[in-house]
Design an enzyme around this catalytic site. Structure first.
Site: not given
Length: 276
Positions: A229-231
């Site tokens: 999740h782009c994290t």
């Protein structure tokens, strides 16, 4: 030098640690309003107030909050706030930057092209007034019109109503997920009314990779997201290779949550049969 704020034991923004990180050397604080993984709603008003005491500027990423709750930019008192259009019922490829006038006037444009200049000379150019200074070349006309229509549409429904309804869905989603013993949910728990966090649940299932889980759910017509999740740094911090995320919006229903939970249980049973 970059400094990072860690999490509390409840997996929320550690405001106490943030205060300790601030100093006269702090130039910019960048923070999400709502975490797209943990679902926590960060105390952006307090963050801005503390940062401004040290003459630091604050950039708020509101991509996850603007479509789901009322957001008063002036009350937050951030220096810049950004959001994306496709998360608020507009098209892809469009978003917006809201900034304090004096800062936008001081900022140089980062792209050059037609319409963003006032005068051009052989050795220098002067820039057009706001907002044209930041609109180099042919603008995304269709996308901007769609974004305006999306804003009107959400406003007509009422952001208070959207937030209240999504809170009800969130409470119900967590009630159902917590009945499945193999699931670990990340981020803070909602209260009885579903308040206190965003309308999403990122979770892992013991011995099942999130990508495998989402693939089988997809075959049942259930759309969730899986991965980092782009994290990625956050997932390393949590010790999770990846998470599955079920996200809700005002167009979802309790019946759809029931369909998701049924398919999720069947998918977990399938993998349990393989590994068990």
């Amino acid at each position: 030098m970059l400094k990072y704020v860690e999490l509390t034991s409840e997996e929320t923004f550690d405001l106490e640690q943030f205060q300790k990180l601030l100093s006269e050397k702090t130039k910019l604080v960048s923070v999400v309003h709502v975490s797209n993984t943990l679902g926590c709603i960060n105390p952006v008003e307090e963050i801005c107030s503390l940062a401004h005491q040290h003459d630091a500027k604050v950039l708020i990423d509101a991509c996850q909050s603007v479509p789901h709750m009322p957001v008063d930019v002036q009350q937050i008192d951030c220096d810049w706030l950004v959001a994306s259009g496709h998360k608020m019922c507009a098209t892809t490829g469009v978003g917006f930057l809201c900034g304090k006038l004096e800062l936008l006037q001081e900022m140089p444009p980062f792209l050059g092209g037609g319409e963003m200049i006032a005068e051009v000379f052989l050795d220098y150019s002067t820039y057009a007034d706001l907002p044209h200074k930041f609109e180099a070349g042919t603008p995304a006309i269709g996308e901007a019109i769609a974004l305006g229509a999306a804003v009107d549409y959400l406003s007509a429904i009422g952001m208070d109503k959207i937030h209240a309804y999504e809170a009800e869905l969130t409470a119900y989603l967590f009630q159902q997920l917590e009945k499945i013993p193999q699931i670990k949910i990340y981020g803070p728990q909602p209260d009885a009314k579903g308040e206190g966090r965003a309308a999403l649940a990122a979770f892992t299932v013991a011995e099942v990779h999130a990508n495998d889980l989402s693939t089988l759910l997809d075959q049942e017509g259930i759309a969730i997201r899986s991965g980092h999740h782009c994290t990625q740094p956050l997932h390393r911090y949590l010790g999770a290779a990846a998470t599955a995320r079920a996200s809700l919006s005002f167009y979802n229903t309790r019946e759809e949550i029931d369909v998701f939970i049924k398919a999720l249980k069947e998918t977990i049973d399938f993998f349990t049969g393989i590994f068990g």
